[in-house]
Design an enzyme around this catalytic site. Structure first.
Site: not given
Length: 222
Positions: A59-61
């Site tokens: 997902g969002c890093f």
């Protein structure tokens, strides 16, 4: 064949190599040192410990990177893009869906303090690996789950841990794991402002969230 224009609208479709954006030869400029591990070179050299590398997409890093730099034994982290076609893409290009990349965290760790198995346990339990081209409210191919392995041993461990976690997910009523597990492709590092973003912006967005399912104690790391 899905048209490039359709990929811009349908965030669940990966482009072909022919459809992908051309990118550029020049890598993104990065800070010399890690923002959290003061004095530690972002990309090394690392002189102490038995150093190894792991690459995860969950997902969002921003949120993923923070969870890994908080783990004892991790000596550096860098966020970037991997698994697609476009060389040295910008964040905006990745978000368009026309690079084929997913957001990744490169984790540098000391094997004397934390094992790859420990990191795999974190990976599975930190996100929902059954969601395909999304993670929570974040939708798009750039949020797909992946483990990119830097050695045959990592590849074997990743697949074994996937099978074990799938068994636990199935017991809890979840579907099939969609995580890509493959030998590591080239990682293109993200822009400087993305590196250690949540250390610089503590109130920033973090959409990472697990299923509540855990590996059984006998299969967990330390």
């Amino acid at each position: 064949m899905v048209l490039r224009s359709e990929i811009l609208v349908n965030k669940n479709v990966l482009p072909t190599a022919e459809q992908a954006l051309p990118g550029r030869e020049t890598p993104m400029a990065l800070p010399e040192f890690h923002y959290v591990f003061e004095g530690t070179p972002l990309l090394g050299p690392f002189f102490e410990g038995d150093i190894d590398f792991a690459i995860f997409a969950l997902g969002c890093f921003w949120g993923a990177e923070r969870r890994f730099w908080q783990r004892e034994g991790v000596v550096s982290t860098v966020v970037g893009y991997a698994g697609g076609f476009t060389p040295n893409p910008t964040y905006e290009e990745v978000c368009s869906g026309l690079t084929g990349h997913t957001e990744v965290v490169l984790v540098v760790f000391d094997k004397n303090k934390v094992s790859y198995h420990d990191l795999l346990t974190m990976f599975w339990e930190l996100h929902n690996p059954t969601q395909g081209m999304r993670q929570g409210n974040d939708v798009g191919t750039q949020y797909r789950s992946a483990i990119y392995c830097t050695s045959p041993q990592q590849l074997e461990e990743a697949k074994t841990s996937r099978d074990a976690f799938q068994a636990e997910l199935s017991k809890a009523g979840f579907g099939e794991i969609t995580t890509e597990i493959a030998q590591a492709p080239t990682v293109y590092f993200a822009e400087a402002y993305h590196q250690q973003y949540l250390a610089k912006n503590p109130d920033g967005y973090c959409g990472i969230g697990g299923t509540g399912v855990c590996l059984p104690p006998s299969l967990q790391g330390n």
